[in-house]
Structure formats: structure tokens, C-alpha cells
Scaffold this motif. Structure first.
Motif, short mmCIF file in Angstrom:
data_model
loop_
_atom_site.label_atom_id
_atom_site.label_comp_id
_atom_site.label_asym_id
_atom_site.label_seq_id
_atom_site.Cartn_x
_atom_site.Cartn_y
_atom_site.Cartn_z
N GLN A 178 5.61 -8.95 -1.48
CA GLN A 178 4.44 -8.13 -1.78
C GLN A 178 4.11 -7.26 -0.57
N PHE A 179 3.96 -5.97 -0.80
CA PHE A 179 3.72 -5.04 0.29
C PHE A 179 2.35 -4.38 0.15
N THR A 180 1.83 -3.89 1.27
CA THR A 180 0.47 -3.35 1.35
C THR A 180 0.42 -1.91 0.84
N ASP A 181 -0.65 -1.57 0.14
CA ASP A 181 -0.74 -0.22 -0.42
C ASP A 181 -1.21 0.77 0.65
N LEU A 182 -1.04 2.05 0.33
CA LEU A 182 -1.31 3.12 1.29
C LEU A 182 -2.77 3.17 1.74
N PRO A 183 -3.75 3.07 0.83
CA PRO A 183 -5.15 3.11 1.29
C PRO A 183 -5.47 2.03 2.31
N GLU A 184 -4.92 0.83 2.12
CA GLU A 184 -5.20 -0.25 3.08
C GLU A 184 -4.57 0.05 4.43
N LEU A 185 -3.37 0.63 4.42
CA LEU A 185 -2.72 1.00 5.68
C LEU A 185 -3.55 2.05 6.42
N ILE A 186 -3.97 3.08 5.69
CA ILE A 186 -4.73 4.16 6.31
C ILE A 186 -6.07 3.66 6.83
N ASN A 187 -6.72 2.81 6.06
CA ASN A 187 -8.00 2.25 6.50
C ASN A 187 -7.84 1.41 7.76
N ALA A 188 -6.77 0.62 7.81
CA ALA A 188 -6.52 -0.21 8.99
C ALA A 188 -6.27 0.67 10.21
N MET A 189 -5.51 1.73 10.03
CA MET A 189 -5.23 2.64 11.14
C MET A 189 -6.51 3.32 11.63
N ALA A 190 -7.33 3.80 10.69
CA ALA A 190 -8.54 4.51 11.05
C ALA A 190 -9.55 3.60 11.75
N ALA A 191 -9.60 2.34 11.32
CA ALA A 191 -10.56 1.40 11.89
C ALA A 191 -10.15 0.93 13.28
#
Length: 271
Positions: A178-191
Motif C-alpha cells: 500500500q502506497f501513500t497518495d499524492l495529497p498526503e505526500l504534498i501535505n507532509a512536505m509542506a508541513a
């Protein structure tokens, strides 16, 4: 991110890819295609004195390309190749005569690299195995010089959905990574960082005459199921039969079984 940390077992990942080091390149056609696409985002020739990192270098296939893009003469340590799997690093070091490369066994979330040291970071199909994405992006920002770039290819949750749906017809265990979706990746990067990001998304559908070709390929890549929630014992023959029957229902009009890969291409820049 807590959920991600619960489903990924890094020790198993390192062991699995170490065992697959000698077979990986023989079945990695898609992985090479994705990496070559990622390479198009990098300079044809790196500036003189640029430091380059191949994060998740695997067998060193793309490490060699990165070395060849360094301006001659290539200084010792101009390219650092990092991988979690010691077996992959040993295989890469033995297979590739790349004198300028510094081979390092390390975790992307705790990079064994100096701060403000990397001008270009290349990472093809590696960060999907991370547990803690805020830590990953913090580390990428830390090691990049000001104005440095990270070029990343990773997999999205739509990857191998056909395999997942076939198993869902059989039981409730986790059989597919199971892999992480794009919004979660972007949110993690921004935070977690001040990195800026550009994104491209591509879906590639591979086709197989027989299911065993796909399952053999995943095993040879070292990318078989490594998530929590899987069955602890051997899968019963009747369940395997039911799984194969369910996958057969997805055979397309050309007579092939599809396997979809969702790929995110990320370009990150440090201000």
C-alpha cells in the motif's frame, strides 16, 4: 503518517531487496523506464563541482548515468549512492566500476550526509518504502544546498489495484503493498519543510499472458508484499485458486492480464 509507519517494515524491506540484488535488473524494465523518464528532468551535464546523490540506488544502474553526467574530470565522492539494503550496495559496488562513487548504507529519513552538501538529488522508486514522510522531506531539505533540487519518482496507491481487487475477493488480509497518495505526500512536505514542488502523474499498464509472470517479477524485484496485515501462514491452495480465478476476470480484450502502476514525478527545490 502514523498509519504509514504501522504498515511498513523497514527491516523486511532491506532484507527483501538485499536478497533480490542478483535478480533485480533482469526484470526491472518498467523501473528502468521510470528512472530514464526522471533523468530527463536533470541537466545533461552537471555543473563543475556539483555533488549528486542517488537516493535508493539499488543495483547502481542509474548511479552510473549520474556519474556520466558529471563534468570531467569527475572528482572522488562527486556522486553518493545511498540505499537501505546492504546487499544491494554490495552488489552495485561489485558490478559497477565507478571510482568517484561513495557507496553508503543508510535510511532516507536519517540521511548519513552533511547538511547543505547536495546540489542534485535523484531518487527513483525508493521513497514509497518510507515510514515518516515529514522526516524524509526535512532530511532532503537539510542536505540540499540553497537552490538545490531533488528529482523523485515514487508510486501511488493505484499501483497494482488489479492485484489488490483480486485478493479482496478471497479474504481481508493485506496481500499487496500500500502506497501513500499524492495529497498526503504534498501535505507532509509542506508541513515539514520550505521545499517547493512540481508534480507530474503518469499511469502505466503492463500486460501479462499469465499471472505467474507478474508474481515472479514482483518476487525477483524484491517488491512483494511487505505490509502489516498479511496472513502469517502459507496461503491455502483453495484461496490461491480463488485469487487466480478473480484475477482472470480482469483479462482484457487482447487476452492479457493488466497490472497498473501509478507514478508520481516530483521536482523539489530548496529556496
Amino acid at each position: 503518517m502514523d498509519n504509514q509507519s504501522q504498515v511498513i517494515n523497514k527491516q523486511r524491506i532491506a532484507e527483501s531487496f538485499s536478497k533480490a540484488a542478483s535478480t533485480y535488473d533482469s526484470v526491472a524494465a518498467l523501473q528502468r523506464d521510470i528512472g530514464h523518464q526522471l533523468l530527463t528532468q536533470l541537466p545533461a551535464v552537471f555543473p563543475a563541482d556539483a555533488n549528486v546523490c542517488d537516493l535508493g540506488c539499488g543495483t547502481g544502474y542509474f548511479t552510473e548515468y549520474l556519474v556520466n553526467r558529471c563534468a570531467a574530470p569527475v572528482k572522488l565522492g562527486a556522486v553518493t549512492a545511498v540505499d537501505l539494503a546492504h546487499g544491494m550496495l554490495t552488489h552495485a559496488r561489485n558490478m559497477r566500476a565507478l571510482a568517484p562513487v561513495n557507496w553508503v548504507c543508510g535510511d532516507a529519513e536519517q540521511l548519513p550526509l552533511a547538511s547543505d552538501a547536495v546540489h542534485y538529488l535523484f531518487s527513483s522508486l525508493a521513497i514509497q518504502w518510507c515510514q515518516n514522510y515529514p522526516a524524509l522531506f526535512q532530511e532532503i531539505e537539510r542536505v540540499l544546498v540553497s537552490g538545490g533540487e531533488a528529482h523523485i519518482a515514487t508510486l501511488g496507491p493505484h499501483t497494482l489495484y488489479e492485484l489488490r481487487e483480486a485478493w479482496a475477493c478471497v479474504d481481508s488480509f493485506t496481500h499487496v503493498n500500500q502506497f501513500t497518495d499524492l495529497p498526503e505526500l504534498i501535505n507532509a512536505m509542506a508541513a515539514a519543510s520550505s521545499l517547493t514542488c512540481e508534480v507530474k502523474v503518469a499511469n502505466t499498464v503492463l500486460q501479462y499472458a499469465e499471472l505467474k509472470q507478474l508474481t515472479h517479477e514482483l518476487k525477483a524485484l524484491g517488491a512483494h508484499n511487505m505490509n502489516a496485515g498479511q496472513s502469517k501462514g502459507l496461503t491455502a491452495p483453495q484461496r490461491l485458486k480463488a485469487f487466480k480465478h478473480a484475477y482472470e476476470q480482469q483479462r482484457n480484450e487482447h487476452g492479457f492480464l493488466p497490472a497498473t502502476y501509478e507514478v508520481y514525478y516530483l521536482t523539489l527545490r530548496k529556496p
